[in-house]
Write an enzyme that holds these catalytic residues in place. Structure first.
Site, PDB file in Angstrom:
ATOM      1  CB  CYS A 116       1.103 -34.503  22.893  1.00  0.00           C
ATOM      2  SG  CYS A 116       0.398 -35.187  21.239  1.00  0.00           S
ATOM      3  CG  HIS A 256       4.138 -37.206  24.305  1.00  0.00           C
ATOM      4  ND1 HIS A 256       3.087 -38.123  24.379  1.00  0.00           N
ATOM      5  CD2 HIS A 256       4.131 -36.740  23.202  1.00  0.00           C
ATOM      6  CE1 HIS A 256       2.428 -37.627  23.123  1.00  0.00           C
ATOM      7  NE2 HIS A 256       3.020 -37.141  22.545  1.00  0.00           N
ATOM      8  CG  ASN A 286       1.546 -39.423  19.927  1.00  0.00           C
ATOM      9  OD1 ASN A 286       0.909 -39.233  20.758  1.00  0.00           O
ATOM     10  ND2 ASN A 286       2.169 -38.166  19.262  1.00  0.00           N
TER      11      ASN A 286
END
Ligand SMILES: CC(C)(COP(=O)(O)OP(=O)(O)OC[C@H]1O[C@@H](n2cnc3c(N)ncnc32)[C@H](O)[C@@H]1OP(=O)(O)O)[C@@H](O)C(=O)NCCC(=O)NCCS
Length: 329
Positions: A116, A256, A286
């Site tokens: 990520c 994020h 996500n």
């Protein structure tokens, strides 16, 4: 001569049409809309449906969107870096395929894999090509088809992830706008808490590994949560201290989007108000490497030249980091 910085001069994005809502997930696994919203902040996510479609099919339209907005032809792009954890194939690089699909005939291209944090690692890498003076148009695209590695019978992971892609164009700037500083970190000992057990060189795919569902995301949610809160907040505070920035100097935090509770903890530590935090987790979940550029895409019209942005990410590896940049348009 003033120093060349790498400025973001255009943003593009793409999310597939199919909306997978919490209500639909309630019918697939033992979960509830209330649980998902209260524990993660997610209401729905997008899924790329269709035979033979992969991450490059999310990334290519995002890059084309960016070209259209900036008024450039893909042939003008010199480098494309694709941050992805779900490449189309083990090889060649998804970035190579994107170039072919959009007609970026003059670009060289490669992928970056840092889970990520891949987008911020790639953004910093791309900025160095601009700062060197050798390149003038570098595209960084973050894209993931997470639905290709998520087990939709595992309620602890399938509610979190979604598919999507966002892209930015980096160009040289001599007014001090663009990427000003970054702190990037990794610690591979964290891999035990978040990884894919099979499909790589340690455990190539076999019937047995597929039957054991080892090609899906394996995540120890609580462990990852603990590290994410600590590391993302730490590194965001660190980059502010290093550059003498206070909460009131920050126009936007671009975090994020893994869990709304992780984002809230980071903003609190930075002393940045809720109204200054970019959020898209509610509608996309996500999207791994897509989250940050998709936030910029969604909030582009609210950004002003000279705004101070802190971008922060945390991901598998573990990997984490933060970037301070001044918005250029
Ligand atoms: C995954 C995550 C949402 C789980 O939330 P949590 O509050 O930590 O939940 P826990 O794992 O402690 O589980 C609590 C309970 O909820 C249950 N649960 C897990 N998923 C559930 C779901 N979708 N619906 C209902 N219950 C669920 C668990 O089974 C557990 O039940 P038990 O107490 O009977 O054993 C959270 O840990 C998280 O976001 N972690 C970080 C993820 C992340 O950042 N990942 C990507 C990094 S880039």
């Amino acid at each position: 001569m003033s120093k060349i910085t790498a400025a973001i001069t255009a943003v593009g994005g793409f999310v597939p049409d199919y909306v997978l809502s919490n209500l639909e997930l309630e019918k697939m696994v033992d979960t509830t809309n209330d649980w998902i919203i209260s524990r993660t902040g997610i209401k729905e996510r997008r899924i790329l449906k269709g035979e033979g479609l992969g991450t490059s099919d999310l990334a290519a339209p995002a890059v084309l969107d960016l070209c259209k907005k900036r008024g450039i032809d893909p042939s003008e792009i010199e480098l494309i870096i694709c941050a992805t954890t779900t490449p189309d194939f083990v090889f060649p690089a998804t970035a190579n395929i994107i170039c072919d699909k959009i007609g970026a005939k003059n670009a060289f291209s490669y992928d970056v894999q840092a889970a990520c944090s891949g987008f911020i690692f790639s953004l910093v890498t791309g900025s160095k090509f601009i700062e060197s003076g050798q390149y003038k148009k570098v595209v960084v695209v973050g894209a993931d088809k997470m639905s290709s590695i998520v087990d939709y019978s595992d309620r602890a992971t399938c509610v979190i992830f979604g598919d999507g892609a966002g892209a930015v164009l980096l160009e040289p700037n001599s007014d001090g706008l663009g990427i000003r500083d970054s702190i990037l970190r990794s610690d591979g000992s964290g891999r035990i808490h978040l990884h894919q057990k099979a499909g790589g060189s340690v455990k190539p795919p076999t019937h047995k590994s597929i039957d054991a569902k080892e090609h899906y995301v394996y995540q120890e949610g609580q462990q990852v949560f603990k590290f994410a809160v600590l590391k993302m907040a730490d590194v965001s505070a660190e980059i502010m201290e290093k550059n003498n920035l206070k909460g009131e100097d920050i126009a936007w935090l671009v975090p994020h989007q893994a869990n709304k509770r992780i984002i809230d903890a980071t903003a609190k530590r930075m002393n940045v108000g809720e109204d200054k935090v970019m959020l898209n987790i509610e509608k996309y979940g996500n999207t791994t490497n897509g989250t940050i550029p998709l936030c910029l895409w969604d909030y582009e019209s609210r950004l002003n030249k000279g705004d101070n942005l802190i971008i922060a990410a945390f991901g598998g590896g573990f990997t984490w980091g933060s970037i301070w940049l001044k918005w250029a348009y």
